[in-house]
Design an enzyme around this catalytic site. Structure first.
Site, PDB file in Angstrom:
ATOM      1  N   LYS A 144       0.846  -1.210   0.000  1.00 21.44           N
ATOM      2  CA  LYS A 144       0.000   0.000   0.000  1.00 21.44           C
ATOM      3  C   LYS A 144       0.870   1.245   0.000  1.00 21.44           C
ATOM      4  O   LYS A 144       0.687   2.149  -0.812  1.00 21.44           O
ATOM      5  CB  LYS A 144      -0.894  -0.001   1.249  1.00 21.44           C
ATOM      6  CG  LYS A 144      -1.554   1.331   1.545  1.00 21.44           C
ATOM      7  CD  LYS A 144      -2.475   1.269   2.749  1.00 21.44           C
ATOM      8  CE  LYS A 144      -1.922   1.824   4.027  1.00 21.44           C
ATOM      9  NZ  LYS A 144      -1.620   3.243   4.051  1.00 21.44           N
ATOM     10  N   ASN A 145       1.836   1.286   0.916  1.00 21.99           N
ATOM     11  CA  ASN A 145       2.615   2.524   1.079  1.00 21.99           C
ATOM     12  C   ASN A 145       3.608   2.777  -0.060  1.00 21.99           C
ATOM     13  O   ASN A 145       4.104   3.894  -0.199  1.00 21.99           O
ATOM     14  CB  ASN A 145       3.346   2.525   2.427  1.00 21.99           C
ATOM     15  CG  ASN A 145       2.374   2.743   3.572  1.00 21.99           C
ATOM     16  OD1 ASN A 145       1.195   3.008   3.348  1.00 21.99           O
ATOM     17  ND2 ASN A 145       2.866   2.632   4.797  1.00 21.99           N
ATOM     18  N   ARG A 192      -4.804  10.710   4.029  1.00 20.21           N
ATOM     19  CA  ARG A 192      -3.667  11.562   4.283  1.00 20.21           C
ATOM     20  C   ARG A 192      -2.605  11.446   3.179  1.00 20.21           C
ATOM     21  O   ARG A 192      -1.999  12.427   2.770  1.00 20.21           O
ATOM     22  CB  ARG A 192      -3.028  11.179   5.629  1.00 20.21           C
ATOM     23  CG  ARG A 192      -1.812  11.992   5.907  1.00 20.21           C
ATOM     24  CD  ARG A 192      -1.101  11.630   7.163  1.00 20.21           C
ATOM     25  NE  ARG A 192       0.239  12.171   7.107  1.00 20.21           N
ATOM     26  CZ  ARG A 192       0.545  13.417   7.398  1.00 20.21           C
ATOM     27  NH1 ARG A 192      -0.372  14.252   7.785  1.00 20.21           N
ATOM     28  NH2 ARG A 192       1.794  13.833   7.285  1.00 20.21           N
ATOM     29  N   CYS A 234      -6.205   8.275   8.969  1.00 22.96           N
ATOM     30  CA  CYS A 234      -6.415   7.668  10.284  1.00 22.96           C
ATOM     31  C   CYS A 234      -6.065   8.652  11.381  1.00 22.96           C
ATOM     32  O   CYS A 234      -5.093   9.400  11.272  1.00 22.96           O
ATOM     33  CB  CYS A 234      -5.513   6.454  10.442  1.00 22.96           C
ATOM     34  SG  CYS A 234      -6.120   4.993   9.620  1.00 22.96           S
ATOM     35  N   ARG A 270      -0.298  14.645  12.924  1.00 21.41           N
ATOM     36  CA  ARG A 270       0.129  14.461  11.537  1.00 21.41           C
ATOM     37  C   ARG A 270       0.160  15.759  10.727  1.00 21.41           C
ATOM     38  O   ARG A 270      -0.557  15.911   9.728  1.00 21.41           O
ATOM     39  CB  ARG A 270      -0.737  13.399  10.849  1.00 21.41           C
ATOM     40  CG  ARG A 270      -0.728  12.103  11.615  1.00 21.41           C
ATOM     41  CD  ARG A 270      -1.339  10.985  10.860  1.00 21.41           C
ATOM     42  NE  ARG A 270      -0.421  10.355   9.920  1.00 21.41           N
ATOM     43  CZ  ARG A 270      -0.704   9.257   9.247  1.00 21.41           C
ATOM     44  NH1 ARG A 270      -1.857   8.676   9.380  1.00 21.41           N
ATOM     45  NH2 ARG A 270       0.180   8.741   8.418  1.00 21.41           N
ATOM     46  N   ILE A 304       1.780  18.760   8.176  1.00 19.96           N
ATOM     47  CA  ILE A 304       2.515  18.641   6.905  1.00 19.96           C
ATOM     48  C   ILE A 304       3.537  19.782   6.781  1.00 19.96           C
ATOM     49  O   ILE A 304       3.938  20.156   5.685  1.00 19.96           O
ATOM     50  CB  ILE A 304       1.574  18.583   5.673  1.00 19.96           C
ATOM     51  CG1 ILE A 304       0.620  19.791   5.639  1.00 19.96           C
ATOM     52  CG2 ILE A 304       0.815  17.289   5.624  1.00 19.96           C
ATOM     53  CD1 ILE A 304      -0.084  19.952   4.286  1.00 19.96           C
ATOM     54  N   ASP A 305       3.953  20.320   7.950  1.00 19.71           N
ATOM     55  CA  ASP A 305       4.903  21.438   7.925  1.00 19.71           C
ATOM     56  C   ASP A 305       6.210  21.096   7.205  1.00 19.71           C
ATOM     57  O   ASP A 305       6.768  21.926   6.487  1.00 19.71           O
ATOM     58  CB  ASP A 305       5.185  21.921   9.364  1.00 19.71           C
ATOM     59  CG  ASP A 305       5.689  20.805  10.257  1.00 19.71           C
ATOM     60  OD1 ASP A 305       5.094  19.714  10.232  1.00 19.71           O
ATOM     61  OD2 ASP A 305       6.691  21.009  10.955  1.00 19.71           O
ATOM     62  N   ASP A 350       3.854   0.999  12.104  1.00 19.80           N
ATOM     63  CA  ASP A 350       2.658   0.358  11.553  1.00 19.80           C
ATOM     64  C   ASP A 350       2.464  -1.069  12.079  1.00 19.80           C
ATOM     65  O   ASP A 350       1.399  -1.657  11.894  1.00 19.80           O
ATOM     66  CB  ASP A 350       2.716   0.333  10.018  1.00 19.80           C
ATOM     67  CG  ASP A 350       2.466   1.715   9.428  1.00 19.80           C
ATOM     68  OD1 ASP A 350       2.013   2.607  10.166  1.00 19.80           O
ATOM     69  OD2 ASP A 350       2.727   1.903   8.219  1.00 19.80           O
ATOM     70  N   ARG A 377      -9.114  -0.222   4.224  1.00 19.36           N
ATOM     71  CA  ARG A 377      -8.242   0.774   3.596  1.00 19.36           C
ATOM     72  C   ARG A 377      -6.899   0.176   3.208  1.00 19.36           C
ATOM     73  O   ARG A 377      -6.265   0.636   2.256  1.00 19.36           O
ATOM     74  CB  ARG A 377      -7.970   1.939   4.570  1.00 19.36           C
ATOM     75  CG  ARG A 377      -9.125   2.884   4.745  1.00 19.36           C
ATOM     76  CD  ARG A 377      -8.665   4.093   5.503  1.00 19.36           C
ATOM     77  NE  ARG A 377      -7.348   4.477   5.033  1.00 19.36           N
ATOM     78  CZ  ARG A 377      -6.452   5.130   5.750  1.00 19.36           C
ATOM     79  NH1 ARG A 377      -6.721   5.488   6.974  1.00 19.36           N
ATOM     80  NH2 ARG A 377      -5.277   5.438   5.247  1.00 19.36           N
TER      81      ARG A 377
HETATM   82  C1  UD1 Z   1       4.056   7.035   6.280  1.00 25.18           C
HETATM   83  C2  UD1 Z   1       3.194   5.805   6.092  1.00 25.18           C
HETATM   84  C3  UD1 Z   1       2.579   5.366   7.417  1.00 25.18           C
HETATM   85  C4  UD1 Z   1       3.669   5.169   8.451  1.00 25.18           C
HETATM   86  C5  UD1 Z   1       4.568   6.403   8.539  1.00 25.18           C
HETATM   87  C6  UD1 Z   1       5.774   6.222   9.452  1.00 25.18           C
HETATM   88  C7  UD1 Z   1       2.386   6.042   3.824  1.00 25.18           C
HETATM   89  C8  UD1 Z   1       1.224   6.249   2.927  1.00 25.18           C
HETATM   90  N1  UD1 Z   1       2.151   6.102   5.136  1.00 25.18           N
HETATM   91  O1  UD1 Z   1       3.191   8.065   6.753  1.00 25.18           O
HETATM   92  O2  UD1 Z   1       1.879   4.154   7.202  1.00 25.18           O
HETATM   93  O3  UD1 Z   1       3.078   4.939   9.713  1.00 25.18           O
HETATM   94  O4  UD1 Z   1       5.075   6.759   7.228  1.00 25.18           O
HETATM   95  O5  UD1 Z   1       6.531   5.150   9.033  1.00 25.18           O
HETATM   96  O6  UD1 Z   1       3.486   5.770   3.386  1.00 25.18           O
HETATM   97  N2  UD1 Z   1       5.609  14.827  10.707  1.00 25.18           N
HETATM   98  C9  UD1 Z   1       5.635  16.182  11.013  1.00 25.18           C
HETATM   99  N3  UD1 Z   1       5.533  17.072   9.982  1.00 25.18           N
HETATM  100  C10 UD1 Z   1       5.413  16.686   8.694  1.00 25.18           C
HETATM  101  C11 UD1 Z   1       5.405  15.305   8.378  1.00 25.18           C
HETATM  102  C12 UD1 Z   1       5.498  14.397   9.428  1.00 25.18           C
HETATM  103  O7  UD1 Z   1       5.732  16.564  12.171  1.00 25.18           O
HETATM  104  O8  UD1 Z   1       5.334  17.557   7.811  1.00 25.18           O
HETATM  105  C13 UD1 Z   1       5.693  13.851  11.812  1.00 25.18           C
HETATM  106  C14 UD1 Z   1       4.412  13.019  11.920  1.00 25.18           C
HETATM  107  O9  UD1 Z   1       3.433  13.695  12.680  1.00 25.18           O
HETATM  108  C15 UD1 Z   1       4.921  11.774  12.604  1.00 25.18           C
HETATM  109  C16 UD1 Z   1       6.320  11.607  12.000  1.00 25.18           C
HETATM  110  O10 UD1 Z   1       6.687  12.896  11.508  1.00 25.18           O
HETATM  111  O11 UD1 Z   1       5.020  11.976  13.974  1.00 25.18           O
HETATM  112  C17 UD1 Z   1       6.414  10.580  10.900  1.00 25.18           C
HETATM  113  O12 UD1 Z   1       5.554  10.899   9.863  1.00 25.18           O
HETATM  114  P1  UD1 Z   1       5.852  10.524   8.346  1.00 25.18           P
HETATM  115  O13 UD1 Z   1       7.090   9.704   8.248  1.00 25.18           O
HETATM  116  O14 UD1 Z   1       5.747  11.744   7.522  1.00 25.18           O
HETATM  117  O15 UD1 Z   1       4.606   9.571   8.032  1.00 25.18           O
HETATM  118  P2  UD1 Z   1       3.689   9.575   6.760  1.00 25.18           P
HETATM  119  O16 UD1 Z   1       4.488   9.828   5.533  1.00 25.18           O
HETATM  120  O17 UD1 Z   1       2.480  10.391   7.027  1.00 25.18           O
END
Ligand code: UD1
Length: 418
Positions: free
Chosen positions: A22-23, A92, A116, A121, A123-124, A304, A396
């Site tokens: 999926k990812n 997301r 979820c 989470r 996106i900064d 995960d 999902r």
């Molecule tokens: C991806 C995976 C998800 C997995 C996660 C961590 C996909 C579709 N999803 O999610 O299944 O659990 O990696 O391995 O691939 N963060 C910030 N600011 C940002 C971005 C992230 O603070 O702009 C924080 C998040 O809140 C979290 C951490 O960084 O605490 C990790 O997030 P991230 O690695 O970005 O996860 P995703 O890409 O959302």
């Protein structure tokens, strides 16, 4: 409203074929937007999240066709650059489309993503990285507009190795000017799969799998055919399902190297594993031993897999401590496990799990994708019939979960209605 009805107590035995990841699929599907042409994808799992991603692509002007196991995406006329808000809210990971759309059109509009509820989470890191690439960002009541004349090159040092931010930078910079370098990049195998896909399309990216990634911008891309990597989290979930039921299962179509931290913890818990390059056989003890673990970015133990492991440890001999370091709100499934007799105390990032001999059936609700999978595992060992509501979360991310579990001897069915 769909529910699973599971009668526990059956040892799982047999072989299960692991689906495509999926990812890895989601950013690769987004990446097809970059080329004004045809992408053929194999091994895309048929799950809600990939369907949603295809829906968004169609709204942007792509055509998406399925031919046996092949998905054919034609993005030659994909003139759209706005991600519909209702679709963005549902998932997301749709945020990675922003990088792909920007790469192609040098402008994109989207809103804050949903998905979820496992933490804030933000996106900064994505937006800060876009700014470094020379993209102007304006925000209006949660709607984000991005534009630029060209995607500049930059040196981007991520504050945290975010998977999504790393992917978004790769996608935005593929057709950029000069060479962009990401340091403290995420090292997950799915990032390597995205690099391999983009390079097959004509991109010039190197370093994925390490914490430094270089993206040398190219002017043009070409049509591509690509086979998505296997889903390491689905693989780990079935290993744990075998382990919790005291069963004997074989998972096939995997890359066992991706599963190293999971394999190590299962061995520590007393399971016997025969690990081959593309398959693993697991023989579980009658009752697993308690183990401690903490989630970390790859190559650490994956967040995960945290909930599924917590579920496994509820029946272990002894007390385990699990520490969640990635998402601050990833224990929402714990009260549901407690309804089934699990003894878990959550203190901040830590869950203290006191193993019990018996788990009983209950009516429970899935709270998120992986937390939902944890409830399925618990139901597989519970005495009696468990009803799991809100399984739309589980659908999902798991392809044909009920069919695959049935093939392993589980008693599971899907029920519609209240
Ligand atoms: C991806 C995976 C998800 C997995 C996660 C961590 C996909 C579709 N999803 O999610 O299944 O659990 O990696 O391995 O691939 N963060 C910030 N600011 C940002 C971005 C992230 O603070 O702009 C924080 C998040 O809140 C979290 C951490 O960084 O605490 C990790 O997030 P991230 O690695 O970005 O996860 P995703 O890409 O959302």
């Amino acid at each position: 409203m769909l529910s699973y009805i599971i009668e526990g107590g059956k040892k799982l035995e047999g072989e299960v074929h692991i689906s495509g990841s999926k990812n890895a699929s989601l950013p690769i599907i987004a990446a097809t937007m970059l080329n004004k042409g045809i992408s053929k994808l194999y091994n895309v799992p048929e799950i809600h999240d990939t369907k949603m991603m295809f829906e968004i692509l169609k709204k942007l002007g792509c055509t998406v066709k399925k031919n046996n196991k092949k998905i054919i995406i034609d993005s030659s006329k994909a003139e759209g650059y706005k991600i519909p808000e209702e679709l963005m809210r549902q998932m997301r990971s749709s945020v990675v489309l922003a990088g792909a759309i920007l790469g192609r059109h040098k402008k994109a509009e989207f809103s804050y993503p949903g998905g979820c509820d496992i933490g804030a989470r933000p996106i900064d890191l994505h937006l800060k990285s876009f700014e470094k690439l020379g993209i102007l960002i304006s925000e209006n009541y949660g709607n984000i507009s991005c534009k630029c004349d060209t995607i500049d090159n930059a040196k981007i040092d991520l504050d945290f190795p975010s998977v999504g931010a790393t992917e978004n930078i790769m996608l935005a910079s593929t057709l950029g000017e000069g060479t962009t370098i990401i340091t403290n990049a995420a090292r997950e195998p799915e990032i390597i799969d995205l690099q391999n896909f983009l390079n097959r399309m004509g991109a010039q990216i190197s370093g994925a799998g390490t914490n430094i990634i270089q993206i040398k911008g190219v002017k043009k891309l070409k049509d591509v055919s690509y086979n998505i990597m296997p889903d390491r989290i689905e693989a780990g979930t079935y290993l744990c399902a075998g382990a919790i039921t005291g069963g004997k299962i074989k998972i096939t179509n995997i890359v066992s190297e991706h599963l190293t931290p999971i394999i190590n913890k299962l061995e520590e818990a007393g399971c016997s594993l025969n690990v081959q390059k593309d398959n693993i056989e697991l023989i579980a003890p009658k009752r697993v031993k308690a183990v401690d673990l903490k989630t970390m970015p790859y190559p650490g133990f994956p967040t995960d897999m945290q909930s599924v492991f917590v579920s496994l440890l509820t029946t272990a001999k002894g007390t385990s401590i699990v520490v969640e370091n990635i998402f601050e709100n990833r224990y929402k499934f714990v009260p549901e496990l407690s309804r089934m007799g699990a003894k878990i105390t959550v203190e901040g990032k830590a869950a203290i799990i006191k193993g019990v001999r018996k788990i009983h059936a209950a009516n429970v609700k899935a709270t998120d994708l992986r937390g939902g999978a944890a409830l399925v595992l618990e139901a597989l060992v519970a005495k009696g019939e468990t009803k799991i509501e809100n399984i739309q979360y589980i659908l999902r991310g798991y392809e044909k979960l009920d069919d695959k579990l049935k093939k392993l001897g589980a008693k599971i069915s899907i029920k519609e209605g209240e």
